[in-house]
Write a protein that holds these residues in place. Sequence first.
Motif, PDB file in Angstrom:
ATOM      1  N   TYR A  66       0.815  -1.252  -0.084  1.00 61.88           N
ATOM      2  CA  TYR A  66      -0.138   0.001   0.088  1.00 61.88           C
ATOM      3  C   TYR A  66       0.789   1.176  -0.141  1.00 61.88           C
ATOM      4  O   TYR A  66       2.069   1.196   0.173  1.00 61.88           O
ATOM      5  CB  TYR A  66      -0.964   0.015   1.393  1.00 61.88           C
TER       6      TYR A  66
ATOM      7  N   GLU B 201       0.185   4.949   1.992  1.00 61.86           N
ATOM      8  CA  GLU B 201      -0.730   5.643   2.708  1.00 61.86           C
ATOM      9  C   GLU B 201      -0.255   6.896   3.378  1.00 61.86           C
ATOM     10  O   GLU B 201       0.922   7.073   3.653  1.00 61.86           O
ATOM     11  CB  GLU B 201      -0.679   4.497   4.060  1.00 61.86           C
TER      12      GLU B 201
ATOM     13  N   MET C 245      -4.776  -1.150   7.204  1.00 61.05           N
ATOM     14  CA  MET C 245      -5.311   0.150   6.706  1.00 61.05           C
ATOM     15  C   MET C 245      -6.458   0.678   7.543  1.00 61.05           C
ATOM     16  O   MET C 245      -6.304   2.124   7.424  1.00 61.05           O
ATOM     17  CB  MET C 245      -5.958  -0.105   5.204  1.00 61.05           C
TER      18      MET C 245
ATOM     19  N   VAL D  99     -10.240   5.047   1.283  1.00 61.11           N
ATOM     20  CA  VAL D  99      -9.621   4.103   0.761  1.00 61.11           C
ATOM     21  C   VAL D  99      -9.538   4.087  -0.848  1.00 61.11           C
ATOM     22  O   VAL D  99     -11.084   4.019  -1.204  1.00 61.11           O
ATOM     23  CB  VAL D  99      -9.894   2.735   1.241  1.00 61.11           C
TER      24      VAL D  99
ATOM     25  N   SER E  16      -8.688   1.622  -4.348  1.00 57.11           N
ATOM     26  CA  SER E  16      -8.165   0.321  -4.568  1.00 57.11           C
ATOM     27  C   SER E  16      -8.603   0.152  -5.993  1.00 57.11           C
ATOM     28  O   SER E  16     -10.064   0.369  -6.159  1.00 57.11           O
ATOM     29  CB  SER E  16      -8.222  -0.524  -3.739  1.00 57.11           C
TER      30      SER E  16
ATOM     31  N   GLU F 181      -8.217  -7.645   2.642  1.00 51.93           N
ATOM     32  CA  GLU F 181      -7.128  -6.977   3.683  1.00 51.93           C
ATOM     33  C   GLU F 181      -8.060  -6.081   4.590  1.00 51.93           C
ATOM     34  O   GLU F 181      -7.523  -5.078   5.287  1.00 51.93           O
ATOM     35  CB  GLU F 181      -6.438  -5.953   2.940  1.00 51.93           C
TER      36      GLU F 181
ATOM     37  N   CYS G 272      -5.644   5.639   1.977  1.00 54.27           N
ATOM     38  CA  CYS G 272      -5.012   4.519   1.669  1.00 54.27           C
ATOM     39  C   CYS G 272      -5.127   3.971   0.261  1.00 54.27           C
ATOM     40  O   CYS G 272      -6.226   3.817  -0.130  1.00 54.27           O
ATOM     41  CB  CYS G 272      -5.300   3.235   2.812  1.00 54.27           C
TER      42      CYS G 272
ATOM     43  N   LYS H 159      -4.302   1.030  -1.999  1.00 50.76           N
ATOM     44  CA  LYS H 159      -4.290  -0.480  -1.911  1.00 50.76           C
ATOM     45  C   LYS H 159      -4.038  -0.957  -3.360  1.00 50.76           C
ATOM     46  O   LYS H 159      -4.697  -0.664  -4.029  1.00 50.76           O
ATOM     47  CB  LYS H 159      -5.567  -1.100  -1.367  1.00 50.76           C
TER      48      LYS H 159
END
Lengths: 476, 148
Positions: free
Chosen positions: A204, A206, A376, A430, A432, A441, A473, A475
């Motif tokens: 990741y 972050e 996370m 987040v 991703s 995760e 975050c 990912k």
Amino acid sequence: MDINTFSKINDNRWEIEPRGKMRVPAVIHASEALIRDMDDKVREQIVNVATLPGIVSAAHAMPDAHWGYGFPIGGVAAFDPAQDGVISAGGVGFDISCGVRTHLTGLGRNDIESQRNKLADALLRNIPAGIGSRGDITLGKRGMDDMLAGGAGWALSEGYGEARDLEFIEDNGRADGALPRHVSQRARQRQCREMGTLGSGNHYLEIQEITDIHDAETARVFGLVKGECVVTIHCGSRGLGHQIGTEFLREMAMAAADYGIALPDRELACAPIESEIGRRYTGAMRSAINCALANRQILGHLMREVFHPFWPGLELNLLFDVSHNTCKPEFHIVSGQRKTLYVHRKGATRALGPGHPGIPEKFQSTGQPVLIGGSMGTESWVLAGMESSEDTAFSSACHGAGRCMSRNQARKRWQGRQVVDGLAERGITVRSPSMRGVAEEAPGAYKDVSEVVLASENAGLARRVARLKPVICIKG
Amino acid sequence: MNGVRSAARPMPGWEHFAHVADIGVRGFGPSMERAFEQAALAMISVISDLSTIRACETVDIACRAPDADFLLADWLNAIVFEMATRNMLFSRFEVTITENRLRGRASGEAVDVARHKPAAEIKGATLSELKVTQTSDGRWIAQCIVDV
């Protein structure tokens, strides 16, 4: 795990005396509660490590130890080449030199807050992450050799990052003695489009807020200020390291018998350090360390490029860059004698104490920054190496939270969207490419990292400096 | 997570088995070849839902190893290599094995993140829990843990 199979030395040190084929004791550095939660496989695996030829003092397991392959994740073992000591591809693992780097931003939480969504989108757009993502760099044979020999310094010479970064990377950003000629064509092929990519799984980038300071003086030296934010990147040597690990694991497992090594588990595949395979692996593995260091240096640069349009001229100085899957030759004092030992750290971080010649001048009074990645949704930590860590476990500490639930269990329990929404309610953004990846995760699939770092401090491995909470975050 | 299988008859199928940090893949079949094909499907399903992957392009794979265990690890690692370097995912496998030589075909397509929603890439097939055996009812089992 049944605690009764260990002898208690103190609250955070538990040992199994050598028995059967064990050459040295097996030691777990953790609290009773953490050990009770560990899988039985951790004991089996650390006992197996204690049987390997040339192992010195003890086989160590860190407070975050969990079931790995061959070695437990969170395993530390040192081998003496003068006593037919071995080097183990299984003891380093597939993701050679996987590690963590943290950049200081000097920005307050409010500064990040004002740009939160735009910043998160820009990071997702510019940091190649997840399966199918490719970097902008394509390496030919010459460029690949230079990268494998040069590490982060190579990345710098290609225009990635700042010269001042190198001092704050373990070994100044380059493993000596890399032998790129021992890196196979297939390993090179896997890497030629993967430079500057984050990967997937638990990797990741972050943005984290410094929420608690535990050691004010050390935090001051590290440049950590409560309420300010840092950027942390977790990734490794990508396809090249995975392929080198795969190839040497196979070769060492098959050749072990030729060297008279009885492997209790094939995954402990190893060869004498001073053997033809041992030397080839060492040269290839160091090349993979350089690949990981170059990769994180490039990612650090890409991150700076994302920040600069928002905050022109921001320095984003590197606090430190650590690796947690390595084998390195190091000097250690054993029974009063100074020896060169090959120290394997599989899911464990080197943690050099104050005054150690291997750390930058700036950290001579504090010890090396030790960067611990959590999950996370929870928290990460900055620790500092302690003097006592040298005698306790060859100057090593934990590396992260460690999973407490398998990927399938996590996926059955949570949905990616639900995890993202839940975290958003708690102020964590987040981003991703994979919602399924996010579910696997999920924060609840990881152990409580605060217990792990407390045990690390109490065991004399590394002391707590600052707690970091995630804000954004990305990912893989 | 399970593929179609039956404990009573040696039908092909696959499943995942638990490993706290990673994941175990296990294939079943009436022959070693079918079990290897199923183990490969189990591995791909760690990454993506198999039903989303179209089998429109075929890649030939060949491996050779001293025993069946290493042959399985080599087969799975060869697939990992082809996926990584070709940026593909596979959903159909055909395997023939003669005296520890494997010839395989993997069919699939280029990664489409929106459609395949890949969860995690596989770093490699490990030697942990690596086992190729035939049970008393004639069924073959091929398994190992993969590093995610």
